[in-house]
Design a protein around this motif. Sequence first.
Motif, PDB file in Angstrom:
ATOM      1  N   LEU A 123       0.865  -1.181   0.000  1.00  0.00           N
ATOM      2  CA  LEU A 123       0.000   0.000   0.000  1.00  0.00           C
ATOM      3  C   LEU A 123       0.895   1.223   0.000  1.00  0.00           C
ATOM      4  O   LEU A 123       1.753   1.385   0.883  1.00  0.00           O
ATOM      5  N   ILE A 124       0.730   2.082  -1.000  1.00  0.00           N
ATOM      6  CA  ILE A 124       1.506   3.313  -1.101  1.00  0.00           C
ATOM      7  C   ILE A 124       0.554   4.489  -0.928  1.00  0.00           C
ATOM      8  O   ILE A 124      -0.408   4.622  -1.671  1.00  0.00           O
ATOM      9  N   ILE A 125       0.851   5.324   0.058  1.00  0.00           N
ATOM     10  CA  ILE A 125       0.012   6.488   0.351  1.00  0.00           C
ATOM     11  C   ILE A 125       0.848   7.740   0.091  1.00  0.00           C
ATOM     12  O   ILE A 125       1.790   8.020   0.836  1.00  0.00           O
ATOM     13  N   SER A 140       6.283  16.237  -0.938  1.00  0.00           N
ATOM     14  CA  SER A 140       5.776  15.509  -2.093  1.00  0.00           C
ATOM     15  C   SER A 140       6.352  14.103  -2.041  1.00  0.00           C
ATOM     16  O   SER A 140       7.323  13.842  -1.352  1.00  0.00           O
ATOM     17  N   GLY A 141       5.722  13.221  -2.761  1.00  0.00           N
ATOM     18  CA  GLY A 141       6.202  11.849  -2.796  1.00  0.00           C
ATOM     19  C   GLY A 141       5.399  10.934  -1.908  1.00  0.00           C
ATOM     20  O   GLY A 141       4.220  11.160  -1.651  1.00  0.00           O
ATOM     21  N   GLY A 149       4.107  -2.795   3.288  1.00  0.00           N
ATOM     22  CA  GLY A 149       4.171  -4.015   2.501  1.00  0.00           C
ATOM     23  C   GLY A 149       4.675  -5.175   3.339  1.00  0.00           C
ATOM     24  O   GLY A 149       5.038  -4.996   4.509  1.00  0.00           O
ATOM     25  N   PRO A 150       4.740  -6.354   2.759  1.00  0.00           N
ATOM     26  CA  PRO A 150       5.228  -7.521   3.514  1.00  0.00           C
ATOM     27  C   PRO A 150       6.640  -7.356   4.080  1.00  0.00           C
ATOM     28  O   PRO A 150       6.902  -7.790   5.200  1.00  0.00           O
ATOM     29  N   PRO A 151       7.567  -6.697   3.354  1.00  0.00           N
ATOM     30  CA  PRO A 151       8.915  -6.575   3.924  1.00  0.00           C
ATOM     31  C   PRO A 151       8.970  -5.621   5.123  1.00  0.00           C
ATOM     32  O   PRO A 151       9.780  -5.800   6.019  1.00  0.00           O
ATOM     33  N   GLY A 152       8.136  -4.558   5.116  1.00  0.00           N
ATOM     34  CA  GLY A 152       8.207  -3.586   6.195  1.00  0.00           C
ATOM     35  C   GLY A 152       7.358  -2.363   5.938  1.00  0.00           C
ATOM     36  O   GLY A 152       6.412  -2.397   5.156  1.00  0.00           O
ATOM     37  N   ILE A 153       7.730  -1.268   6.588  1.00  0.00           N
ATOM     38  CA  ILE A 153       6.946  -0.035   6.533  1.00  0.00           C
ATOM     39  C   ILE A 153       7.875   1.161   6.347  1.00  0.00           C
ATOM     40  O   ILE A 153       9.019   1.152   6.799  1.00  0.00           O
ATOM     41  N   GLN A 154       7.342   2.171   5.672  1.00  0.00           N
ATOM     42  CA  GLN A 154       8.042   3.440   5.516  1.00  0.00           C
ATOM     43  C   GLN A 154       7.077   4.536   5.939  1.00  0.00           C
ATOM     44  O   GLN A 154       5.946   4.593   5.464  1.00  0.00           O
TER      45      GLN A 154
END
Length: 173
Positions: free
Chosen positions: A9-11, A89-90, A96-101
């Motif tokens: 998931l990209i927010i 921006s960005g 995701g399954p590997p981790g979080i940002q």
Amino acid sequence: MSTSPISELIIPYDPEPLAEKVGRRRRLVRSRVITIALLLLIYLWRREDMQGAVFVVIYVLVLGTSLAWLAASIVLYVLAKREARTLRSGIAIRIGPPGIQVAELAVTWPYVATIDTIKGGLGRGPRVRLVLTDGRQAAVPLDQINVFPATLDSTVRAFSAGRHGVDLSALES
């Protein structure tokens, strides 16, 4: 035809909620100025008919209240404009399954200590915060993203295999 599961998931940062906030606050300042102008015009137009201590006290109370609301509205407008300048921006959040940002801080799930919300303050809305096991932190204001906090919580739980969730208790009080 097969359907593949969502890989992440990209927010992104979303300027629209902050732009709406600035617009609401601008309209609020404008309406307060109009109210004060109307009060002054009524006084100038009908001042001969409006004499007596009771009228003066009531008029001063109404005008004073309007001026106080105008001052508060101006402060809130300035704070909203200042907050809008902090918009990046960005990608705000990536899960995701590997981790979080969160913001610029990315990590795999084993290094996540907590994911929670921070209560907002004067001129700042509530934030989603990522705290790592080594103490580093990153936060993203909720009014700079276009996702409900409960959606973040369920997504974090799903991608971390139930090891983590978003503590939303700061939003409840």
